[in-house]
Design a protein around this motif. Structure first.
Motif, mmCIF file in Angstrom:
data_model
loop_
_atom_site.group_PDB
_atom_site.id
_atom_site.type_symbol
_atom_site.label_atom_id
_atom_site.label_comp_id
_atom_site.label_asym_id
_atom_site.label_seq_id
_atom_site.Cartn_x
_atom_site.Cartn_y
_atom_site.Cartn_z
ATOM 1 N N MET A 1 0.863 -1.184 0.000
ATOM 2 C CA MET A 1 0.000 0.000 0.000
ATOM 3 C C MET A 1 0.898 1.231 0.000
ATOM 4 O O MET A 1 1.533 1.555 0.995
ATOM 5 N N SER A 2 1.020 1.889 -1.142
ATOM 6 C CA SER A 2 1.937 3.021 -1.235
ATOM 7 C C SER A 2 1.307 4.282 -0.684
ATOM 8 O O SER A 2 0.122 4.496 -0.786
ATOM 9 N N ALA A 3 2.155 5.139 -0.114
ATOM 10 C CA ALA A 3 1.640 6.381 0.469
ATOM 11 C C ALA A 3 2.789 7.365 0.631
ATOM 12 O O ALA A 3 3.154 7.754 1.726
ATOM 13 N N GLY A 4 3.407 7.754 -0.468
ATOM 14 C CA GLY A 4 4.585 8.614 -0.399
ATOM 15 C C GLY A 4 4.247 10.043 -0.036
ATOM 16 O O GLY A 4 3.129 10.513 -0.214
ATOM 17 N N ARG A 5 5.279 10.762 0.443
ATOM 18 C CA ARG A 5 5.089 12.160 0.824
ATOM 19 C C ARG A 5 4.739 13.035 -0.381
ATOM 20 O O ARG A 5 4.172 14.113 -0.218
ATOM 21 N N ASN A 6 5.090 12.592 -1.584
ATOM 22 C CA ASN A 6 4.759 13.390 -2.766
ATOM 23 C C ASN A 6 3.260 13.530 -2.949
ATOM 24 O O ASN A 6 2.790 14.422 -3.653
ATOM 25 N N ARG A 7 2.489 12.653 -2.321
ATOM 26 C CA ARG A 7 1.035 12.730 -2.413
ATOM 27 C C ARG A 7 0.447 13.591 -1.294
ATOM 28 O O ARG A 7 -0.744 13.788 -1.238
ATOM 29 N N LEU A 8 1.292 14.053 -0.391
ATOM 30 C CA LEU A 8 0.831 14.816 0.770
ATOM 31 C C LEU A 8 1.581 16.150 0.848
ATOM 32 O O LEU A 8 2.302 16.416 1.814
ATOM 33 N N PRO A 9 1.452 17.010 -0.147
ATOM 34 C CA PRO A 9 2.274 18.232 -0.183
ATOM 35 C C PRO A 9 2.064 19.163 0.996
ATOM 36 O O PRO A 9 3.026 19.720 1.529
ATOM 37 N N THR A 10 0.829 19.360 1.440
ATOM 38 C CA THR A 10 0.558 20.274 2.547
ATOM 39 C C THR A 10 1.178 19.768 3.841
ATOM 40 O O THR A 10 1.829 20.516 4.577
ATOM 41 N N PHE A 11 1.000 18.498 4.114
ATOM 42 C CA PHE A 11 1.502 17.912 5.354
ATOM 43 C C PHE A 11 3.026 17.838 5.349
ATOM 44 O O PHE A 11 3.680 18.102 6.355
ATOM 45 N N ALA A 12 3.606 17.497 4.205
ATOM 46 C CA ALA A 12 5.061 17.371 4.110
ATOM 47 C C ALA A 12 5.757 18.720 4.277
ATOM 48 O O ALA A 12 6.927 18.780 4.669
ATOM 49 N N ALA A 13 5.048 19.817 4.002
ATOM 50 C CA ALA A 13 5.657 21.151 4.103
ATOM 51 C C ALA A 13 5.661 21.694 5.532
ATOM 52 O O ALA A 13 6.324 22.696 5.814
ATOM 53 N N LEU A 14 4.928 21.066 6.444
ATOM 54 C CA LEU A 14 4.878 21.539 7.830
ATOM 55 C C LEU A 14 6.175 21.179 8.556
ATOM 56 O O LEU A 14 6.665 20.058 8.451
ATOM 57 N N ILE A 15 6.729 22.148 9.284
ATOM 58 C CA ILE A 15 8.003 21.964 9.973
ATOM 59 C C ILE A 15 7.768 21.789 11.466
ATOM 60 O O ILE A 15 7.191 22.675 12.118
ATOM 61 N N PRO A 16 8.197 20.668 12.034
ATOM 62 C CA PRO A 16 8.033 20.458 13.477
ATOM 63 C C PRO A 16 8.701 21.571 14.284
ATOM 64 O O PRO A 16 9.808 22.002 13.969
ATOM 65 N N GLY A 17 8.008 22.037 15.297
ATOM 66 C CA GLY A 17 8.527 23.093 16.156
ATOM 67 C C GLY A 17 8.026 24.475 15.805
ATOM 68 O O GLY A 17 7.945 25.355 16.670
ATOM 69 N N ALA A 18 7.674 24.702 14.530
ATOM 70 C CA ALA A 18 7.264 26.044 14.091
ATOM 71 C C ALA A 18 5.979 26.493 14.772
ATOM 72 O O ALA A 18 5.868 27.636 15.228
ATOM 73 N N ALA A 19 4.996 25.604 14.835
ATOM 74 C CA ALA A 19 3.715 25.968 15.438
ATOM 75 C C ALA A 19 3.866 26.260 16.918
ATOM 76 O O ALA A 19 3.302 27.230 17.442
ATOM 77 N N LEU A 20 4.644 25.453 17.596
ATOM 78 C CA LEU A 20 4.788 25.612 19.043
ATOM 79 C C LEU A 20 5.543 26.887 19.398
ATOM 80 O O LEU A 20 5.208 27.566 20.369
ATOM 81 N N ARG A 21 6.560 27.220 18.605
ATOM 82 C CA ARG A 21 7.319 28.450 18.879
ATOM 83 C C ARG A 21 6.441 29.684 18.684
ATOM 84 O O ARG A 21 6.531 30.642 19.449
ATOM 85 N N ARG A 22 5.595 29.639 17.680
ATOM 86 C CA ARG A 22 4.701 30.776 17.481
ATOM 87 C C ARG A 22 3.632 30.819 18.577
ATOM 88 O O ARG A 22 3.302 31.889 19.086
ATOM 89 N N ALA A 23 3.117 29.648 18.947
ATOM 90 C CA ALA A 23 2.070 29.587 19.961
ATOM 91 C C ALA A 23 2.589 30.017 21.322
ATOM 92 O O ALA A 23 1.845 30.600 22.132
ATOM 93 N N ALA A 24 3.871 29.751 21.609
ATOM 94 C CA ALA A 24 4.441 30.123 22.898
ATOM 95 C C ALA A 24 4.536 31.630 23.074
ATOM 96 O O ALA A 24 4.625 32.131 24.195
ATOM 97 N N ALA A 25 4.480 32.338 21.951
ATOM 98 C CA ALA A 25 4.622 33.795 22.003
ATOM 99 C C ALA A 25 3.291 34.523 22.087
ATOM 100 O O ALA A 25 3.260 35.757 22.192
ATOM 101 N N VAL A 26 2.176 33.768 22.019
ATOM 102 C CA VAL A 26 0.855 34.400 22.085
ATOM 103 C C VAL A 26 0.067 33.766 23.225
ATOM 104 O O VAL A 26 0.504 32.807 23.861
#
Length: 400
Positions: A1-26
C-alpha cells in the motif's frame, strides 16, 4: 500500500517546532481564536468545529484538563492516521501540545489502536527527543506555566472505542461502552475532567493553523469545508494508498488519481459510510456533500453488491456493544434480511421493512456505531435494488 510524501504536499511542508514556537509567544486565547477562524473541522468523520471544542474545554472549570489523541483508527478501509503516526510523528505530538496550551491542559494521552502496537517504540523515541529539545515537559520553550507531556495507551480492540466517550471509558479501565450525553467530554470527560478528544489528522492540521494563520487552511477547500483532507484509497484500483486532496474535490478525480475510474461504486467513509454508484461520481468530498473520515473503498465492475452489504452488516453485528436495543436488535435483523436476500426469499415489502428498520436505527441508537451501521445497506439497497432482489435468481447485474 503506497503512500509517499509526494502525495501529501501540505503535510510534508509543515516543519516540526514552528507551530509551538509561534504559539508560545501568544496567549492561549489567541491560539483558540486562530483555530476557530480557520474553520478547522474534526477529520475523524464527525466534522465538529475544532475551535468550538477547544473553547468549550477552556471555559470549563477544574484544575485538571486532558488532551486525548484518538489514534484508534478502527474504521475498515482507513489507514491514513497510521501514516501520520509513523512519518509525521512530531507534528502529531506538537498538535497535542498546542491543544494543551490552548485549553490549559497539562496531560496528553495517545489512545493507540491495539494493532498499531508495533509503533510504540518509535512513538516513545520521538517523545524522548521532544523532551530533550524542550518541546515537552515543564516550562516548554522556557515559558513559565507551559507544562505538558504525553503518554501512550493501547486500545482494547473494539470498534466502538473510536467513539470518544467509549474511548474514555476504556482509558479509565472500564468496558468500552458509550456514555450518555450530556455531559460532554469537554466539560466532564476523562476522570470527570474537561477533555478534548481530537483525531490524529486534526491535530496535525492545527499545527499548520498555528504556524501560518487561519487563512493557511482556508486557502484550499470550500467555505464550509476548508483545508485539505487525507484519503485512504483501497479496493479495486491500480494505485491504492494515502492521498491528499482539497475538500470539495469530486469523487471522480480521486478515482482517476488512484486508477479506479472504471469502478461500479465507491464506499465512502468506510463501513459506516455510504455506497455511491457510478452515476454520482461527480459528488464532492466535503462536509456539505460526501463526508468521510478518510476511507474510499473502490468497488470494481465485477463486485457482488449484496456480498459487499453482507460484509459491512456482518462487521457491525459483531462489533455492536449491545448496550442499546436499536443497535443490538437492528443489526441482527439486517443480517437475517441479507440471508433471505441471498436465498432469493426476500420480497419487496420485506426489503422496505428492512430499510425502515435501518432508518429507526439511525434515529434511535445511542452512539455513532448504531446510527451509522445501516448506512451501507440502505445506500446499496437504494442504488442496486434490482441486483440484490434478484440475487437468488441468478441476476448478477447491477443497476439503479
Amino acid at each position: 500500500m503506497s503512500a509517499g510524501r509526494n502525495r501529501l504536499p501540505t503535510f510534508a511542508a509543515l516543519i516540526p517546532g514552528a507551530a509551538l514556537r509561534r504559539a508560545a509567544a501568544v496567549s492561549p486565547g489567541d491560539i483558540r481564536d486562530a483555530v476557530r477562524r480557520s474553520g478547522l473541522r474534526g477529520r475523524g468523520g464527525a466534522g465538529f468545529l475544532t475551535g468550538v471544542k477547544w473553547n468549550l474545554a477552556a471555559a470549563a472549570g477544574g484544575q485538571e484538563k486532558y488532551v486525548i489523541c484518538n489514534a484508534d483508527e478502527g474504521e475498515p478501509g482507513t489507514f491514513k492516521d497510521r501514516l501520520l503516526l509513523s512519518d509525521f510523528t512530531e507534528l502529531v505530538f506538537e498538535g497535542m501540545t498546542l491543544a494543551g496550551r490552548a485549553i490549559g491542559g497539562r496531560c496528553g494521552i495517545v489512545y493507540l489502536r491495539g494493532e498499531y502496537r508495533y509503533l510504540v517504540p518509535h512513538l516513545e523515541s520521538i517523545l524522548a527527543k521532544r523532551r530533550t529539545k524542550g518541546l515537552l515537559g515543564r516550562e516548554i520553550l522556557g515559558v513559565n506555566g507551559f507544562d505538558f507531556d504525553v503518554e501512550i495507551r493501547l486500545g482494547s480492540g473494539a470498534y466502538v472505542c473510536g467513539e470518544e466517550t467509549a474511548l474514555i471509558e476504556s482509558l479509565e479501565g472500564h468496558r468500552g461502552e458509550p456514555r450518555n450525553r450530556p455531559p460532554y467530554p469537554v466539560t466532564m470527560g476523562f476522570r470527570g475532567c474537561p477533555t478534548v478528544v481530537n483525531n490524529v489528522e486534526t491535530l496535525v492540521l492545527a499545527c499548520g493553523v498555528a504556524a501560518h494563520g487561519p487563512e493557511w487552511l482556508r486557502s484550499v477547500g470550500t467555505e464550509d469545508s476548508p483545508g485539505p483532507k487525507l484519503l485512504s484509497v483501497s479496493g479495486d484500483c491500480t494505485r491504492p494508498g494515502v492521498y491528499e486532496f482539497p475538500l470539495g474535490t469530486p469523487l471522480r478525480d480521486v478515482l482517476g488519481a488512484a486508477g479506479g475510474s472504471d469502478a461500479k461504486a465507491v464506499q465512502v467513509g468506510g463501513a459506516a459510510g455510504v455506497c455511491v454508484p457510478r452515476s454520482q461520481f461527480g459528488r464532492r468530498l466535503s462536509y456539505e456533500d460526501l463526508s468521510t473520515g478518510g476511507a474510499v473503498i473502490v468497488l470494481g465492475p465485477g463486485r457482488d453488491m449484496l456480498a459487499v452489504a453482507r460484509n459491512f452488516v456482518e462487521f457491525f453485528n459483531d462489533e455492536s456493544c449491545g448496550q442499546c436495543t436499536p443497535c443490538r436488535y437492528g443489526n441482527a435483523a439486517l443480517m437475517a434480511g441479507i440471508e433471505k436476500l441471498e436465498q432469493g426469499r426476500c420480497s419487496i415489502s420485506e426489503l422496505n421493512d428492512l430499510l425502515a428498520l435501518g432508518e429507526t436505527m439511525q434515529l434511535a441508537s445511542k452512539c455513532g456505531l448504531g446510527q451509522t451501521s445501516p448506512n451501507a445497506f440502505r445506500s446499496i439497497a437504494s442504488h442496486f435494488r434490482g441486483e440484490i432482489l434478484g440475487h437468488g435468481q441468478g441476476n448478477g447485474g447491477g443497476h439503479e
